[in-house]
Design a protein around this motif. Structure first.
Motif, PDB file in Angstrom:
ATOM      1  N   ARG A  26       1.934   1.805  -3.610  1.00  0.00           N
ATOM      2  CA  ARG A  26       0.793   2.273  -4.413  1.00  0.00           C
ATOM      3  C   ARG A  26       0.437   3.717  -4.085  1.00  0.00           C
ATOM      4  O   ARG A  26      -0.144   4.416  -4.896  1.00  0.00           O
ATOM      5  N   ALA A  27       0.778   4.178  -2.863  1.00  0.00           N
ATOM      6  CA  ALA A  27       0.524   5.570  -2.489  1.00  0.00           C
ATOM      7  C   ALA A  27       1.683   6.468  -2.914  1.00  0.00           C
ATOM      8  O   ALA A  27       1.801   7.603  -2.432  1.00  0.00           O
TER       9      ALA A  27
ATOM     10  N   PRO B 153       0.817  -1.224   0.000  1.00  0.00           N
ATOM     11  CA  PRO B 153       0.000   0.000   0.000  1.00  0.00           C
ATOM     12  C   PRO B 153       0.849   1.272   0.000  1.00  0.00           C
ATOM     13  O   PRO B 153       0.410   2.295  -0.536  1.00  0.00           O
TER      14      PRO B 153
ATOM     15  N   ARG C 287       0.028  12.827   4.955  1.00  0.00           N
ATOM     16  CA  ARG C 287      -0.648  12.289   3.783  1.00  0.00           C
ATOM     17  C   ARG C 287      -2.090  11.881   4.071  1.00  0.00           C
ATOM     18  O   ARG C 287      -2.749  11.281   3.223  1.00  0.00           O
TER      19      ARG C 287
END
Lengths: 239, 202
Positions: free
Chosen positions: B155-156, B152, B191
């Motif tokens: 992907r971020a 993850p 974020r």
């Protein structure tokens, strides 16, 4: 990536809950075995178990009714009820026992200093203390679940609703850019239940299977009159 | 006379403590400690620390530098426009960025730079059926109860260098970023990622 990480069929965070259909439970204890395997729960041995130190995040309670030979046995799986008004939380001096946004009653092992106040306050006897460092005879340690950390001595542990599976389902849903669907998350006990007595899902979604079952007229809460507001609904037996 | 005796005792105690902490197998020294070896050969697996020294090191976050068997140069490989996930596979699909084994090396080095002594060295290992015993550079202790998932983060669009430093300029990888909880929480806050305890600890 700024969007909410908890996208579900409803907007806003989920509220995880469970429904247990007592008419379906056969007391086979597959859930107990699955829970042990999934969550790296140690076995303590006969002597320690006799001293009340056995650890089972989920257990099957048996109730016998009637006189022999006309005996009826009733089973009830009991696990952490993830109370909305949890008695274990305010007593923790280190906030190791706390509530998450998704209504899980979290146990943060890093914070736990082992006062055992929470186990004392819990009405359901579902919190377990590590009196010793757990031991696995090699090569049994190779079957430990890498997604779940191992709890060391003097730490309290309990059912997490398999939060590692909730996280994995959310990560997968986000990867595929889709909302989390009902039935995407299945804790080990739910997955292993052969009779489908256990149903898990989002209580904030009125159309989820668990929401529909929770609205059943058969639904009761375990020790509900204590005001703990458990998130597990037991559907009483009709037969 | 008594004064000199006490001074002598103090000196002996100080030397003993110093040796205990900083000596070859001392508390504050790395994995040269026999505890780790004992845990390997023991017939049981336990969460208990294998020695008092290990417990002290974990408590204070003291880690030894990884000693790599081969002076692998990250810079030389990354300069040739090889990316991190060529060798550290799985980083964008699962929790772990795999530490490559000798098969990954031989995929290229069966054909490339075979005249270099270090390549001849690993080719010999490959022919003997051995693997390269790389040591981990990063990682959490068991009692940190952290369950980190790489995918993850990738992907971020979190750059590898964000948490692992500028490996493109390193020969063997060094631990240049401290993975403290503050480090993780700062980035999560910036974020807008979840800062719930269970996001990382379970």
């Amino acid at each position: 990536m700024q969007e909410s990480s908890t996208a579900t069929t409803t907007n806003g965070p989920a509220k995880w809950g469970m429904a247990v259909d007592l008419d379906r439970c056969t007391g086979c204890e597959a859930c107990v075995t699955a829970c042990h395997a999934e969550n790296n729960i140690p076995t303590v041995g006969a002597n320690q178990a006799a001293a009340g130190r056995a650890m089972h995040w989920i257990r099957i309670e048996r109730y016998f009714e009637g006189e022999f030979p006309d005996v009826h046995v009733k089973f009830r799986p009991v696990l952490c009820q993830h109370c909305d008004n949890a008695p274990c939380e305010p007593v923790c001096p280190t906030y190791a026992s706390s509530h998450t946004d998704e209504g899980l009653n979290a146990q943060v092992y890093n914070r736990c200093i082992g006062t055992r106040y929470c186990a004392n306050a819990c009405n359901y006897n579902v919190r377990f203390f590590n009196w010793f460092n757990p031991i696995w005879e090699k090569p049994l340690h190779l079957q430990l679940n890498p997604d779940v950390s191992l709890r060391e001595v003097s730490v309290m542990e309990k059912c997490t609703f398999c939060v590692q599976r909730i996280k994995e389902a959310k990560i997968d849903a986000k990867r595929d850019a889709r909302p989390l669907a009902d039935g995407d998350v299945k804790p080990a006990c739910v997955q292993s239940c052969t009779a489908n007595a256990l149903v898990f899902g989002d209580l904030n979604d009125p159309e989820s299977a668990v929401s529909r079952l929770s609205r059943s007229p058969r639904g009761t809460k375990l020790l509900g009159d204590l005001g703990t507001q458990p998130k597990i609904t037991y559907l009483q037996r009709e037969g | 006379m008594r004064k000199w005796f006490i001074l002598l005792l103090t000196t002996v105690a100080a030397l003993g403590l110093g040796w205990g902490f900083f000596g070859e197998n001392g508390f504050l020294r790395g994995q040269s400690n026999t505890g780790a070896a004992r845990a390997q050969t023991s017939p049981i697996f336990t969460t208990a620390h294998s020695s008092v020294g290990e417990a002290v090191r974990h408590f204070f976050g003291i880690r030894s530098e990884a000693q790599q068997p081969i002076a692998y140069t990250h810079k030389a490989h990354l300069d040739r426009s090889i990316t991190c996930d060529t060798c550290h596979t799985g980083v964008n699909t699962g929790p772990q960025a795999r530490i490559p084994d000798i098969r990954d090396c031989m995929e290229c080095h069966e054909f490339v730079a075979m005249d270099k002594p270090v390549i001849q060295q690993i080719t010999a290992m490959w022919e003997r059926g051995e693997d390269i015993p790389w040591q981990r550079v990063y990682g959490f202790t068991d009692e940190a109860h952290v369950r980190f998932n790489h995918a993850p983060h990738i992907r971020a669009d979190v750059e590898c260098s964000m948490c692992h430093g500028d490996v493109a300029q390193m020969t063997v990888a060094e631990r240049v970023v401290d993975h403290t909880m503050g480090f993780c929480v700062n980035c999560h806050t910036q974020r807008g990622a979840s800062n719930d305890c269970l996001t990382c600890h379970n």
